[in-house]
Write an enzyme that holds these catalytic residues in place. Sequence first.
Site, mmCIF file in Angstrom:
data_model
loop_
_atom_site.group_PDB
_atom_site.id
_atom_site.type_symbol
_atom_site.label_atom_id
_atom_site.label_comp_id
_atom_site.label_asym_id
_atom_site.label_seq_id
_atom_site.Cartn_x
_atom_site.Cartn_y
_atom_site.Cartn_z
ATOM 1 N N ASN A 12 0.865 -1.183 0.000
ATOM 2 C CA ASN A 12 0.000 0.000 0.000
ATOM 3 C C ASN A 12 0.901 1.232 0.000
ATOM 4 O O ASN A 12 1.474 1.584 1.021
ATOM 5 C CB ASN A 12 -0.888 -0.015 1.269
ATOM 6 C CG ASN A 12 -1.745 1.237 1.362
ATOM 7 O OD1 ASN A 12 -1.876 1.988 0.392
ATOM 8 N ND2 ASN A 12 -2.328 1.474 2.531
ATOM 9 N N LYS A 14 -0.006 4.205 -0.345
ATOM 10 C CA LYS A 14 -0.717 5.392 0.161
ATOM 11 C C LYS A 14 -0.498 6.550 -0.829
ATOM 12 O O LYS A 14 -0.465 6.317 -2.028
ATOM 13 C CB LYS A 14 -0.254 5.742 1.574
ATOM 14 C CG LYS A 14 -0.227 4.517 2.493
ATOM 15 C CD LYS A 14 -0.061 4.865 3.927
ATOM 16 C CE LYS A 14 0.200 3.594 4.719
ATOM 17 N NZ LYS A 14 -0.181 3.705 6.106
ATOM 18 N N HIS A 97 -9.786 0.568 4.639
ATOM 19 C CA HIS A 97 -8.501 0.859 5.303
ATOM 20 C C HIS A 97 -8.773 1.832 6.461
ATOM 21 O O HIS A 97 -9.598 2.729 6.348
ATOM 22 C CB HIS A 97 -7.517 1.470 4.297
ATOM 23 C CG HIS A 97 -6.123 1.556 4.853
ATOM 24 N ND1 HIS A 97 -5.743 2.558 5.718
ATOM 25 C CD2 HIS A 97 -5.047 0.755 4.699
ATOM 26 C CE1 HIS A 97 -4.468 2.357 6.061
ATOM 27 N NE2 HIS A 97 -4.031 1.267 5.460
ATOM 28 N N GLU A 99 -7.249 4.322 7.527
ATOM 29 C CA GLU A 99 -7.096 5.761 7.216
ATOM 30 C C GLU A 99 -8.353 6.282 6.525
ATOM 31 O O GLU A 99 -8.747 7.437 6.731
ATOM 32 C CB GLU A 99 -5.827 5.985 6.370
ATOM 33 C CG GLU A 99 -4.582 5.845 7.237
ATOM 34 C CD GLU A 99 -3.310 5.454 6.487
ATOM 35 O OE1 GLU A 99 -3.263 5.573 5.250
ATOM 36 O OE2 GLU A 99 -2.367 5.019 7.170
ATOM 37 N N GLU A 169 -5.434 -5.221 10.459
ATOM 38 C CA GLU A 169 -4.487 -4.127 10.648
ATOM 39 C C GLU A 169 -4.830 -3.361 11.926
ATOM 40 O O GLU A 169 -5.676 -2.458 11.900
ATOM 41 C CB GLU A 169 -4.555 -3.170 9.460
ATOM 42 C CG GLU A 169 -4.181 -3.797 8.146
ATOM 43 C CD GLU A 169 -3.637 -2.757 7.176
ATOM 44 O OE1 GLU A 169 -2.501 -2.904 6.762
ATOM 45 O OE2 GLU A 169 -4.347 -1.785 6.882
ATOM 46 N N GLY A 175 1.917 2.454 10.547
ATOM 47 C CA GLY A 175 2.788 3.616 10.371
ATOM 48 C C GLY A 175 3.433 4.097 11.657
ATOM 49 O O GLY A 175 3.980 5.194 11.703
ATOM 50 N N SER A 210 3.194 -1.873 10.318
ATOM 51 C CA SER A 210 4.644 -1.769 10.540
ATOM 52 C C SER A 210 5.404 -3.063 10.243
ATOM 53 O O SER A 210 6.396 -3.366 10.907
ATOM 54 C CB SER A 210 4.937 -1.268 11.958
ATOM 55 O OG SER A 210 4.411 0.035 12.124
HETATM 56 C C1 PEP Z 1 -0.968 0.136 5.736
HETATM 57 O O1 PEP Z 1 -1.019 1.264 5.292
HETATM 58 O O2 PEP Z 1 -1.859 -0.663 5.444
HETATM 59 C C2 PEP Z 1 0.140 -0.252 6.598
HETATM 60 C C3 PEP Z 1 0.121 -1.438 7.147
HETATM 61 O O3 PEP Z 1 1.155 0.676 6.773
HETATM 62 P P1 PEP Z 1 2.554 0.445 7.531
HETATM 63 O O4 PEP Z 1 3.136 -0.850 7.019
HETATM 64 O O5 PEP Z 1 3.387 1.624 7.161
HETATM 65 O O6 PEP Z 1 2.267 0.359 8.996
#
Ligand code: PEP
Length: 249
Positions: A12, A14, A97, A99, A169, A175, A210
């Site tokens: 992803n 983003k 997601h 976000e 997630e 992040g 992460s």
């Molecule tokens: C994500 O955006 O779905 C995600 C898992 O980001 P990150 O790996 O940066 O935590």
Amino acid sequence: MNNDRTPLVAANWKMNGDRAMARQLVNALVECVNGGCSAELVVFPPAILVDSVVAAAASCVGVGLQNVSQHSSGAFTGELSVGMAAEAGCRWSLVGHSERRALYGETDLQVAAKFVALQAGGLNPVLCVGETLEQREAGHTEQVVAAQLAAVVQLAGVSAVAAAVIAYEPVWAIGTGVTASPDQAQAVHKFIRQQLGEQGQTTRILYGGSVNASNAKALFSQPDIDGGLVGGASLDAQEFINVVNAAER
Ligand code: PEP
């Protein structure tokens, strides 16, 4: 749809990247697939880069949108439909997601409607679910994840959800550099599988939050974790390929 639990690792991006970066990164992934990597790879670039990513990805790497509209056309300024995504060569889309839920107020009902629109249009949804830190600390993780799943199951049916890819997630791990421990992640993945009953046995459930080259192996070796949804670490080709290699069975 592929439901044999072949490991899947998804990137992803983003709102990051440009055409040059997209070409370079996707070329590296294509090389990885041609070199015999056994995990399935999917990239979710910013929508405006989809054309160049599809061109570079050939058929080796799946491409998807990070978000779609639940509507098929009309006065929805700034939105993209499932049909548009399909025509551009996308076979996938993220849906729900955290976000999108937190920053753009997407509700469980909207997530469910988008999920249904995606499957109706022949795209594979990656349905994202997960709890905030506050919810985890209050002991509500299972309740939150169950409610997010139930909203989609209610509209789409359990078989449709079981046929999709689910990404667990935890919001507190996205992040932040803080990842769920393999045991914490495994417990929720197992719970999600149980929520889908018998049909959930073949559902691919990815962990996101992460993930990087140092923690991927321990996470991906858990029995109910079938790969990862990777944000930050997917922006560096070598780091992401190391994550992909950790998913190989
Ligand atoms: C994500 O955006 O779905 C995600 C898992 O980001 P990150 O790996 O940066 O935590």
